[in-house]
Design an enzyme around this catalytic site. Sequence first.
Site, PDB file in Angstrom:
ATOM      1  N   HIS A 107      -1.899 -13.980   3.756  1.00 55.22           N
ATOM      2  CA  HIS A 107      -1.569 -12.561   3.429  1.00 55.22           C
ATOM      3  C   HIS A 107      -0.126 -12.207   3.634  1.00 55.22           C
ATOM      4  CE1 HIS A 107      -5.867 -11.623   3.513  1.00 55.22           C
ATOM      5  NE2 HIS A 107      -5.676 -10.559   2.831  1.00 55.22           N
ATOM      6  N   LYS A 156       0.735  -7.803   7.744  1.00 54.46           N
ATOM      7  CA  LYS A 156      -0.737  -7.474   8.126  1.00 54.46           C
ATOM      8  C   LYS A 156      -0.887  -7.874   9.484  1.00 54.46           C
ATOM      9  CE  LYS A 156      -5.254  -8.913   6.746  1.00 54.46           C
ATOM     10  NZ  LYS A 156      -5.767  -7.535   6.874  1.00 54.46           N
TER      11      LYS A 156
HETATM   12  P1  NAD Z   1      -0.431   0.488   6.256  1.00 53.83           P
HETATM   13  O1  NAD Z   1       0.112   0.214   7.631  1.00 53.83           O
HETATM   14  O2  NAD Z   1       0.704   0.565   5.220  1.00 53.83           O
HETATM   15  O3  NAD Z   1      -1.187   1.762   6.232  1.00 53.83           O
HETATM   16  C1  NAD Z   1      -1.912   2.467   7.198  1.00 53.83           C
HETATM   17  C2  NAD Z   1      -1.535   3.915   7.128  1.00 53.83           C
HETATM   18  O4  NAD Z   1      -2.313   4.794   7.814  1.00 53.83           O
HETATM   19  C3  NAD Z   1       0.041   4.221   7.400  1.00 53.83           C
HETATM   20  O5  NAD Z   1       0.527   4.943   6.538  1.00 53.83           O
HETATM   21  C4  NAD Z   1      -0.237   5.040   8.685  1.00 53.83           C
HETATM   22  O6  NAD Z   1       0.775   6.175   8.719  1.00 53.83           O
HETATM   23  C5  NAD Z   1      -1.695   5.720   8.534  1.00 53.83           C
HETATM   24  N1  NAD Z   1      -2.057   6.248   9.630  1.00 53.83           N
HETATM   25  C6  NAD Z   1      -2.068   5.867  11.027  1.00 53.83           C
HETATM   26  N2  NAD Z   1      -2.553   6.727  12.008  1.00 53.83           N
HETATM   27  C7  NAD Z   1      -2.744   7.784  11.085  1.00 53.83           C
HETATM   28  C8  NAD Z   1      -3.244   9.254  11.433  1.00 53.83           C
HETATM   29  N3  NAD Z   1      -3.653   9.395  12.708  1.00 53.83           N
HETATM   30  N4  NAD Z   1      -3.243  10.135  10.382  1.00 53.83           N
HETATM   31  C9  NAD Z   1      -2.930   9.913   9.103  1.00 53.83           C
HETATM   32  N5  NAD Z   1      -2.443   8.754   8.972  1.00 53.83           N
HETATM   33  C10 NAD Z   1      -2.556   7.781   9.698  1.00 53.83           C
HETATM   34  O7  NAD Z   1      -1.538  -0.581   5.806  1.00 53.83           O
HETATM   35  P2  NAD Z   1      -2.226  -0.960   4.706  1.00 53.83           P
HETATM   36  O8  NAD Z   1      -1.552  -2.312   4.306  1.00 53.83           O
HETATM   37  O9  NAD Z   1      -2.371   0.395   3.655  1.00 53.83           O
HETATM   38  O10 NAD Z   1      -3.760  -1.591   5.086  1.00 53.83           O
HETATM   39  C11 NAD Z   1      -4.360  -0.503   5.821  1.00 53.83           C
HETATM   40  C12 NAD Z   1      -5.860  -1.018   6.225  1.00 53.83           C
HETATM   41  O11 NAD Z   1      -6.401  -1.374   4.965  1.00 53.83           O
HETATM   42  C13 NAD Z   1      -5.747  -2.301   7.009  1.00 53.83           C
HETATM   43  O12 NAD Z   1      -6.665  -2.243   8.067  1.00 53.83           O
HETATM   44  C14 NAD Z   1      -5.728  -3.292   5.923  1.00 53.83           C
HETATM   45  O13 NAD Z   1      -6.375  -4.631   6.505  1.00 53.83           O
HETATM   46  C15 NAD Z   1      -6.925  -2.748   4.970  1.00 53.83           C
HETATM   47  N6  NAD Z   1      -6.922  -3.163   3.661  1.00 53.83           N
HETATM   48  C16 NAD Z   1      -8.272  -3.306   3.225  1.00 53.83           C
HETATM   49  C17 NAD Z   1      -8.588  -3.525   1.816  1.00 53.83           C
HETATM   50  C18 NAD Z   1      -9.792  -3.557   1.244  1.00 53.83           C
HETATM   51  O14 NAD Z   1     -10.256  -3.898   0.278  1.00 53.83           O
HETATM   52  N7  NAD Z   1     -11.028  -3.194   2.207  1.00 53.83           N
HETATM   53  C19 NAD Z   1      -7.567  -3.948   1.080  1.00 53.83           C
HETATM   54  C20 NAD Z   1      -6.082  -3.765   1.729  1.00 53.83           C
HETATM   55  C21 NAD Z   1      -5.955  -3.589   2.971  1.00 53.83           C
END
Ligand code: NAD
Length: 268
Positions: free
Chosen positions: A156, A160
């Site tokens: 990744h 991450k």
């Molecule tokens: P990222 O850090 O870019 O996004 C997370 C977002 O959550 C950030 O914008 C952060 O500000 C926000 N956040 C945190 N606390 C908050 C709050 N109290 N209120 C509002 N917003 C808040 O990360 P990402 O790459 O977008 O990944 C997010 C999650 O999704 C991770 O756990 C990742 O592993 C997962 N993910 C899952 C899949 C899937 O298919 N299930 C695919 C990609 C990523």
Amino acid sequence: MTRIAVVGAAGRMGRILVEAAHKDDEATLTAAIVRPDSSLVGADVGELAGQGRLGINIVGSVQEVADTFDVLIDFTTPRLTLENLAICAEHGKAMVIGTTGFTAVELAELDSYAGRVPFVFAANMSTGVNLTVTLLEVAAKALGDAGYDIEVIEAHHRHKVDAPSGTALMLGRAVADTLGRDLDTNGVFAREGQCGPRDPKEIGFATVRAGDIVGEHTVMFAAEGERIEITHKASSRMTFGNGAVRAANWLMGKPVGHYDMQDVLGLR
Ligand code: NAD
């Protein structure tokens, strides 16, 4: 039409989810939530996600928009996701959860909402990865106890925060369950120094973190004389975004319960 709210809308996945919900024929985006202290509160979410003005102002809490959506899509952090499940339980809403990195205790807490909220939880929302689970079950049945060593390798991007990936664990667990093994006992998550010969029942995990890799997973079945590798490569986060919106549409009218993408895709 499924009315969708996206929490964590400013995140890497958040912006993709906004675009996917906006472009979907069966869904309509009705709300977007970011951190309460974010300078983006009040801005138009379409402009944030590169979609032009959508007339939806970003807010700083889910509570504030709870009467505007049917399904909350949450790809954020384990703690926030659990808080959002409580809000959805209170307001009778459904949820699609893509967040990864839950501890065992947090997973138990998440599962405790199965009687109160209809929700889809999947560490990987792509169609291809979920089909890969089915392919792995076939391969594990044929090879797993026939002298083939099983290893899971994932790569990744450099941002991450959890390892191994939720998807790698999901794939490893599918193999372990098929073979009656337990990842807590048979999973090997690090090897260094004099770690001795391999136990035949081990399921090993190796992690790469580099550059802008969207997500790559290989499960290897290796014996003397041959090796089978089942690989999935995501080239765009839109595959996760489209899967999440598909899950949201599928959830409409479903009773409370904990579902996954195998349910959504009819692979079970
Ligand atoms: P990222 O850090 O870019 O996004 C997370 C977002 O959550 C950030 O914008 C952060 O500000 C926000 N956040 C945190 N606390 C908050 C709050 N109290 N209120 C509002 N917003 C808040 O990360 P990402 O790459 O977008 O990944 C997010 C999650 O999704 C991770 O756990 C990742 O592993 C997962 N993910 C899952 C899949 C899937 O298919 N299930 C695919 C990609 C990523």
